[in-house]
Design an enzyme around this catalytic site. Sequence first.
Site, PDB file in Angstrom:
ATOM      1  N   HIS A  91       0.819  -1.210   0.000  1.00  0.00           N
ATOM      2  CA  HIS A  91       0.000   0.000   0.000  1.00  0.00           C
ATOM      3  C   HIS A  91       0.853   1.260   0.000  1.00  0.00           C
ATOM      4  O   HIS A  91       1.930   1.300   0.587  1.00  0.00           O
ATOM      5  CB  HIS A  91      -1.023  -0.001   1.137  1.00  0.00           C
ATOM      6  CG  HIS A  91      -0.468  -0.045   2.540  1.00  0.00           C
ATOM      7  ND1 HIS A  91      -0.156   1.088   3.249  1.00  0.00           N
ATOM      8  CD2 HIS A  91      -0.193  -1.089   3.366  1.00  0.00           C
ATOM      9  CE1 HIS A  91       0.282   0.749   4.456  1.00  0.00           C
ATOM     10  NE2 HIS A  91       0.278  -0.568   4.555  1.00  0.00           N
ATOM     11  N   ASP A  93      -0.046   4.387   1.076  1.00  0.00           N
ATOM     12  CA  ASP A  93      -0.245   5.377   2.142  1.00  0.00           C
ATOM     13  C   ASP A  93       0.531   5.006   3.402  1.00  0.00           C
ATOM     14  O   ASP A  93       0.957   3.863   3.578  1.00  0.00           O
ATOM     15  CB  ASP A  93      -1.729   5.521   2.484  1.00  0.00           C
ATOM     16  CG  ASP A  93      -2.358   4.231   3.010  1.00  0.00           C
ATOM     17  OD1 ASP A  93      -2.028   3.147   2.482  1.00  0.00           O
ATOM     18  OD2 ASP A  93      -3.163   4.308   3.958  1.00  0.00           O
ATOM     19  N   ASP A 152       6.276   1.128   6.793  1.00  0.00           N
ATOM     20  CA  ASP A 152       4.917   0.624   6.602  1.00  0.00           C
ATOM     21  C   ASP A 152       4.188   1.592   5.699  1.00  0.00           C
ATOM     22  O   ASP A 152       3.686   2.607   6.144  1.00  0.00           O
ATOM     23  CB  ASP A 152       4.211   0.501   7.950  1.00  0.00           C
ATOM     24  CG  ASP A 152       2.768   0.042   7.832  1.00  0.00           C
ATOM     25  OD1 ASP A 152       2.385  -0.406   6.745  1.00  0.00           O
ATOM     26  OD2 ASP A 152       2.026   0.146   8.823  1.00  0.00           O
ATOM     27  N   GLU A 186      -4.928   2.064   2.820  1.00  0.00           N
ATOM     28  CA  GLU A 186      -4.990   0.831   3.610  1.00  0.00           C
ATOM     29  C   GLU A 186      -5.126   1.162   5.082  1.00  0.00           C
ATOM     30  O   GLU A 186      -5.862   0.509   5.820  1.00  0.00           O
ATOM     31  CB  GLU A 186      -3.722  -0.005   3.378  1.00  0.00           C
ATOM     32  CG  GLU A 186      -3.749  -1.381   4.006  1.00  0.00           C
ATOM     33  CD  GLU A 186      -3.205  -1.437   5.423  1.00  0.00           C
ATOM     34  OE1 GLU A 186      -3.355  -2.488   6.064  1.00  0.00           O
ATOM     35  OE2 GLU A 186      -2.629  -0.432   5.902  1.00  0.00           O
ATOM     36  N   GLU A 187      -4.424   2.204   5.511  1.00  0.00           N
ATOM     37  CA  GLU A 187      -4.404   2.551   6.935  1.00  0.00           C
ATOM     38  C   GLU A 187      -5.777   3.015   7.434  1.00  0.00           C
ATOM     39  O   GLU A 187      -6.051   2.966   8.618  1.00  0.00           O
ATOM     40  CB  GLU A 187      -3.349   3.629   7.214  1.00  0.00           C
ATOM     41  CG  GLU A 187      -1.912   3.221   6.863  1.00  0.00           C
ATOM     42  CD  GLU A 187      -1.363   2.133   7.781  1.00  0.00           C
ATOM     43  OE1 GLU A 187      -2.079   1.716   8.717  1.00  0.00           O
ATOM     44  OE2 GLU A 187      -0.221   1.704   7.545  1.00  0.00           O
ATOM     45  N   ASP A 209       3.644  -6.637   3.720  1.00  0.00           N
ATOM     46  CA  ASP A 209       3.203  -5.608   4.665  1.00  0.00           C
ATOM     47  C   ASP A 209       3.430  -6.057   6.111  1.00  0.00           C
ATOM     48  O   ASP A 209       2.836  -5.518   7.038  1.00  0.00           O
ATOM     49  CB  ASP A 209       1.712  -5.297   4.416  1.00  0.00           C
ATOM     50  CG  ASP A 209       1.267  -3.999   5.063  1.00  0.00           C
ATOM     51  OD1 ASP A 209       2.138  -3.192   5.440  1.00  0.00           O
ATOM     52  OD2 ASP A 209       0.051  -3.806   5.207  1.00  0.00           O
TER      53      ASP A 209
HETATM   54 ZN   LIG Z   1       0.891  -1.571   6.341  1.00  0.00          ZN
END
Ligand SMILES: [Zn+2]
Length: 421
Positions: A91, A93, A152, A186-187, A209
Site C-alpha cells: 500500500h 499510504d 509501513d 490501507e491505513e 506488509d
Molecule cells: Zn501496512
Amino acid sequence: MERGFDQGWARDRLLERFIRYARLDTTSDRHSATFPSSAGQLELGRMLAAELHELGLAGVRPDEEGFLFVGLPANLPAGRKAAPEIALMAHLDTSDSAPGRDVRPIVHERYDGKPIRLQQDVVLDPAEFPQLERYVGRTVITSDGRTLLGADNKAGVAEIMTAAEYLLAHPEIPHGQVSLYFTVDEELGTGMLRFPRSRATARYCYTFDGDEEGVIEAECFEGYKAQLTFTGRSIHTGVGRGKLVNAIEMAARFLALLPGAESPQATDGRYGFYFPLEISGSLERAALEIYVRDFEDEEALRRLEALRRMAQAVEAAHPGGRVEVVTEKQYSNLRRYLEPVPRVLELLERAIRETGIEPVRRSIRGGTDGARLSEKGIPTPNVFTGGHNFHSRQEWAALPAMVRAVETAVNLCRLWAESER
Ligand SMILES: [Zn+2]
C-alpha cells in the site's frame, strides 16, 4: 543464494528507492472527503509508473482512484505448462498516527549496537527493542525522530519494485504472469472497499506488509462490530420516581458487565476479546460501539450472543428502557481462505528457506488487507518487509531483511512457475 541472487545490487537499488519513497508525504487522511484521501498517494503512484516505464513497461499508470496495477508478462519457454498468475501487493499510504511530512531517513551503516538517540525523547534502545541486536554491524534505517519512517508500507513498495526490476533484468529466471498491486488508504481500512476487483486477474496474492524478517502471517482475527443503542425515558426529576429511565446509567451498567479478563489489555496469544471503543449519550439515548475479536469464529459468535444476553439483563434492570444490539461482520480469519490452497504457503515457505533462513508463521491480532482480498476470492497471506515499530517515530527498518524480502519475492515467482512443471 544458491541461484546467485545479486544481493549487492538489490541492496543499492532498494536503499535508493526506499529513501526516495519515504521522503514523499503519503499520509492518509481520515477526515478527507476525497478518494484516495491524500494527493501524495497519487504522486507516489505516478512516480512508480514512471520508473516502471523506464524499466520497459510502457503504458503503466495509476487509475483515477490511485490504484496502480502492473503486469509482468510470463517468460516461460514455449511448450512449458503455464503457471498460475500471482500478484505482489503493497500500500502507498502511511499511517496518520505519527507525523509523516518532511520525513528525513537516516541510514546507520555498520550499526554499533548502542541506543540510537534520534531526538531528546525518541531513542531506539536495543534493551527495549531487542530485534535491533540482530543487525549489529549491518545497516538500519530510521527517521530523524520527528516523524515516522514510513517503512509501513514503503519498505514493501520498494521491495516489490526491486523484485520486478530484478525479474526484468534476469530473463533467465522463469516465471508466469506476475502482477503488482499498489493500493491506497490501507491505513484507513477504506482502500479495499474500492479495490478494482474486476481488474485483478491473479489467482493468488502476497502482501508485503509484515515486519520481522522471515515471518509469514497466515491467520488473523474474525472481526465483528456490535453497535448498541440504549433508549431511556426522560421526565422532570421532580416527578421522576418510578418513571425516569436513564440511558447513561444503562450504558454504564452494560459496560460493567463486560468480562475484564476478555479485553485487549488482558489478553495475548490466541485469546480473543471485547473492545469497547466509542461511547456517547444523554438521558434519552446512549450509543456504544464494541469490537469483538477471536481467531475462532465460534468464540466470536459466543461473545456476540453474550452481548445480547447482557443487553437483556440491562433491560430487566431498567424497566421501561430498551437496548438494541446490531452486529456486523468486519472481516474473516485469513486461515479459512488459505487452508484449501496449501501450496500458497508451502511455496512462500520454500521461497524464504532458499534465502537461507527458516520461515516463522505468526498470527495477526488484528485484520489485514490480505484477509479482505482473500474474501474477494484471491487467497493472500502477509509477508515480512524488515520494518519495525510501525506507526511511530521509533519506526526503523533493517536493510538486510529488506534485501531478503526482495529475494523471497523473486524466488516465489520462480517457484510458482516450477511447481507447474
Ligand atoms: Zn501496512
